[in-house]
Design an enzyme around this catalytic site. Structure first.
Site, PDB file in Angstrom:
ATOM      1  N   TYR A   1       0.823  -1.213   0.000  1.00 59.86           N
ATOM      2  CA  TYR A   1       0.000   0.000   0.000  1.00 59.86           C
ATOM      3  C   TYR A   1       0.858   1.264   0.000  1.00 59.86           C
ATOM      4  O   TYR A   1       0.451   2.291  -0.528  1.00 59.86           O
ATOM      5  CB  TYR A   1      -0.893   0.046   1.253  1.00 59.86           C
ATOM      6  CG  TYR A   1      -2.245  -0.597   1.103  1.00 59.86           C
ATOM      7  CD1 TYR A   1      -2.375  -1.916   0.682  1.00 59.86           C
ATOM      8  CD2 TYR A   1      -3.396   0.113   1.405  1.00 59.86           C
ATOM      9  CE1 TYR A   1      -3.613  -2.510   0.574  1.00 59.86           C
ATOM     10  CE2 TYR A   1      -4.647  -0.468   1.300  1.00 59.86           C
ATOM     11  CZ  TYR A   1      -4.746  -1.781   0.883  1.00 59.86           C
ATOM     12  OH  TYR A   1      -5.978  -2.356   0.772  1.00 59.86           O
TER      13      TYR A   1
ATOM     14  N   LYS B   1       2.877 -15.233   1.907  1.00 60.03           N
ATOM     15  CA  LYS B   1       3.140 -15.956   0.652  1.00 60.03           C
ATOM     16  C   LYS B   1       4.648 -16.222   0.613  1.00 60.03           C
ATOM     17  O   LYS B   1       5.372 -15.794  -0.291  1.00 60.03           O
ATOM     18  CB  LYS B   1       2.657 -15.094  -0.535  1.00 60.03           C
ATOM     19  CG  LYS B   1       2.660 -15.793  -1.875  1.00 60.03           C
ATOM     20  CD  LYS B   1       1.583 -16.855  -2.033  1.00 60.03           C
ATOM     21  CE  LYS B   1       1.742 -17.589  -3.357  1.00 60.03           C
ATOM     22  NZ  LYS B   1       0.826 -18.726  -3.506  1.00 60.03           N
TER      23      LYS B   1
ATOM     24  N   ASP C   1      -3.185 -18.045  -0.313  1.00 59.93           N
ATOM     25  CA  ASP C   1      -4.166 -18.725  -1.174  1.00 59.93           C
ATOM     26  C   ASP C   1      -4.896 -19.822  -0.401  1.00 59.93           C
ATOM     27  O   ASP C   1      -6.117 -19.952  -0.461  1.00 59.93           O
ATOM     28  CB  ASP C   1      -3.518 -19.259  -2.468  1.00 59.93           C
ATOM     29  CG  ASP C   1      -2.187 -19.958  -2.237  1.00 59.93           C
ATOM     30  OD1 ASP C   1      -1.694 -19.964  -1.092  1.00 59.93           O
ATOM     31  OD2 ASP C   1      -1.634 -20.509  -3.214  1.00 59.93           O
TER      32      ASP C   1
ATOM     33  N   ASP D   1      -6.483  -6.888   4.035  1.00 62.43           N
ATOM     34  CA  ASP D   1      -7.611  -6.199   3.401  1.00 62.43           C
ATOM     35  C   ASP D   1      -8.526  -7.223   2.729  1.00 62.43           C
ATOM     36  O   ASP D   1      -9.743  -7.219   2.915  1.00 62.43           O
ATOM     37  CB  ASP D   1      -7.076  -5.200   2.366  1.00 62.43           C
ATOM     38  CG  ASP D   1      -8.194  -4.473   1.645  1.00 62.43           C
ATOM     39  OD1 ASP D   1      -9.138  -4.039   2.323  1.00 62.43           O
ATOM     40  OD2 ASP D   1      -8.132  -4.363   0.405  1.00 62.43           O
TER      41      ASP D   1
ATOM     42  N   ASP E   1     -12.555  -8.757   4.046  1.00 60.15           N
ATOM     43  CA  ASP E   1     -13.811  -8.730   3.268  1.00 60.15           C
ATOM     44  C   ASP E   1     -14.352 -10.150   3.111  1.00 60.15           C
ATOM     45  O   ASP E   1     -15.554 -10.386   3.229  1.00 60.15           O
ATOM     46  CB  ASP E   1     -13.584  -8.124   1.871  1.00 60.15           C
ATOM     47  CG  ASP E   1     -13.869  -6.619   1.845  1.00 60.15           C
ATOM     48  OD1 ASP E   1     -13.603  -5.954   2.870  1.00 60.15           O
ATOM     49  OD2 ASP E   1     -14.341  -6.110   0.807  1.00 60.15           O
TER      50      ASP E   1
HETATM   51  C1  IPM Z   1     -10.418  -1.052   4.121  1.00 59.12           C
HETATM   52  C2  IPM Z   1     -10.643  -0.371   2.799  1.00 59.12           C
HETATM   53  C3  IPM Z   1      -9.469   0.557   2.511  1.00 59.12           C
HETATM   54  C4  IPM Z   1      -8.222  -0.306   2.428  1.00 59.12           C
HETATM   55  C5  IPM Z   1      -9.633   1.430   1.270  1.00 59.12           C
HETATM   56  C6  IPM Z   1     -10.886   2.260   1.313  1.00 59.12           C
HETATM   57  C7  IPM Z   1      -8.429   2.296   1.036  1.00 59.12           C
HETATM   58  O1  IPM Z   1     -10.829  -1.301   1.798  1.00 59.12           O
HETATM   59  O2  IPM Z   1     -10.296  -0.350   5.136  1.00 59.12           O
HETATM   60  O3  IPM Z   1     -10.396  -2.281   4.143  1.00 59.12           O
HETATM   61  O4  IPM Z   1      -7.923  -0.875   1.376  1.00 59.12           O
HETATM   62  O5  IPM Z   1      -7.527  -0.405   3.442  1.00 59.12           O
HETATM   63 MG    MG Z   2     -10.989  -3.307   2.493  1.00 60.67          MG
END
Ligand code: IPM
Ligand code: MG
Length: 365
Positions: free
Chosen positions: A142, A189, A221, A245, A249
């Site tokens: 990042y 990884k 993975d 990240d 999700d």
């Molecule tokens: C998160 C979001 C952020 C990230 C974005 C909005 C920059 O996806 O907090 O998970 O990638 O960290």
């Molecule tokens: Mg995110």
């Protein structure tokens, strides 16, 4: 307790959901006799529109001067669909994390018993899921050097980690594992990436000083697959910025909605609390966004300041809303309850009672 809280509602559904978190914190303040002073500031696409800068200096300064930051969401489709945009809303959040030194992002993932049917996964596979992701937040790919060749045909993002960056979050993750099921899984990884091999080396060494913790390693993975096949095997997952990240999700799908997952981002001197979800522009101003991730982020804020009973009161009120099926349409497509109603219900249920004291934190969150 007196707390100065910087309120950064941000873009999309951010203002709607963070307003519900504020209602809940206000209910906590009234019930338990605290003073929470909220000061609002702009960030993200809204701030670009007004000032040309996704993180105006005044916003950053306010955050630095506050005890905590309550963050809504960031992002706007007009930038997502424009790869040439030089200034993007997300830069505001990334800069804020970096400037505040928020190296450790904590994302708990738990399946709520009353919502287990909402999960797209089989009940028998997800029952008992209760893990927490420790995601490194201000390093890695990042924040590495970015390059785009002059002719625009070649691009790169450098992934760099230092021993110091790895060890400071690793210690926090091991300490967390000590209070939980005593298992830590490092996700990387290392079969391909040099930076991952450094993570393994540093974390293995640190693991020697936490002999009571079982340390396991998993490639990203495989981890992505295991998270869906058998999520209850995990306790604390430690990982870098990008993998964290993605996994968080994915983790949110286990419980049935991304609208449920909160997070805390902590550093030496600052802390920020935000739902893991994005700005969900399609739902903006429709009163359908789920406020629970934001409200549970407020509960994490209270936890951070050792306001345990207060935090429990918030979580219990959230559980009550779920039990009574006072939930937004992401959890029940026939629901007639909106963001505001759910926020009112939860904040209305935050009141001092014996119930808060008798419920064991481990059983609820
Ligand atoms: C998160 C979001 C952020 C990230 C974005 C909005 C920059 O996806 O907090 O998970 O990638 O960290
Ligand atoms: Mg995110």
């Amino acid at each position: 307790m007196n707390l100065k809280i910087a309120l950064l509602p941000g873009d999309g559904i951010g203002p709607e959901v963070s307003a519900q978190a504020v209602k809940c914190l206000q209910a906590v303040a009234d019930t338990f006799g605290h003073q929470f002073k909220f000061t609002e500031a702009i960030v993200g696409a809204k701030a670009i529109d007004k000032t040309g800068n996704p993180l105006p200096d005044a916003t950053l300064q306010l955050c630095k001067d506050s005890d905590a930051v309550l963050f809504g969401a960031i992002g706007d489709p007009k930038y997502d669909n424009d790869p040439n945009a030089k200034i993007r809303p997300e830069q505001g959040l990334l800069k804020l994390r970096k400037e505040l030194g928020l190296f450790c992002n904590i994302r708990p993932v738990k399946v709520f018993p009353s919502l287990i049917d909402k999960s797209p996964l089989k009940k028998k596979n997800i029952r008992g899921t209760d893990f927490v992701i420790y995601r490194e937040l201000i390093g890695g790919i990042y924040f590495g050097e970015k390059n785009l060749s002059k002719d625009g045909t070649v691009a790169s993002d450098l992934c760099t980690y230092s021993e110091a960056e790895i060890s400071r979050i690793a210690h926090l993750a091991f300490k967390e594992a000590k209070t939980r099921k005593k298992k830590l899984t490092l996700v990387d990884k290392a079969n391909v990436l040099e930076s991952s091999r450094l993570w393994r080396k540093v974390v293995s060494k640190i693991g020697e000083s936490y002999p009571e913790i079982t340390l396991e390693f998993l490639f990203i993975d495989n981890a992505a697959m295991q998270l869906i096949l058998n999520p209850s095997q995990f306790d604390v997952i430690l990982t870098g910025n990008m993998f964290g990240d993605i996994l968080s999700d994915e983790g949110s799908a286990i419980g049935g909605s991304i609208g449920l997952l909160p997070s805390a981002s902590v550093g030496e001197n600052n802390a920020l609390f935000e739902p893991i979800h994005g700005s969900y522009p399609l739902a903006k101003d429709k009163d359908i966004a789920n406020p629970i991730a934001s409200i549970l982020s407020a509960a994490m804020l209270l936890d951070h300041f050792n306001l345990d009973e207060e935090s429990r009161a918030v979580v219990i009120a959230v559980l009550k809303s779920m039990k009574n099926e006072i939930v937004t349409p992401d959890l029940d497509k026939n629901s007639k309850y909106g963001t505001n109603y759910v926020g009112d219900f939860i904040s209305g249920n935050i009141k001092e009672s014996d119930e808060h004291l008798t419920i064991n934190r481990e059983n609820i969150w």
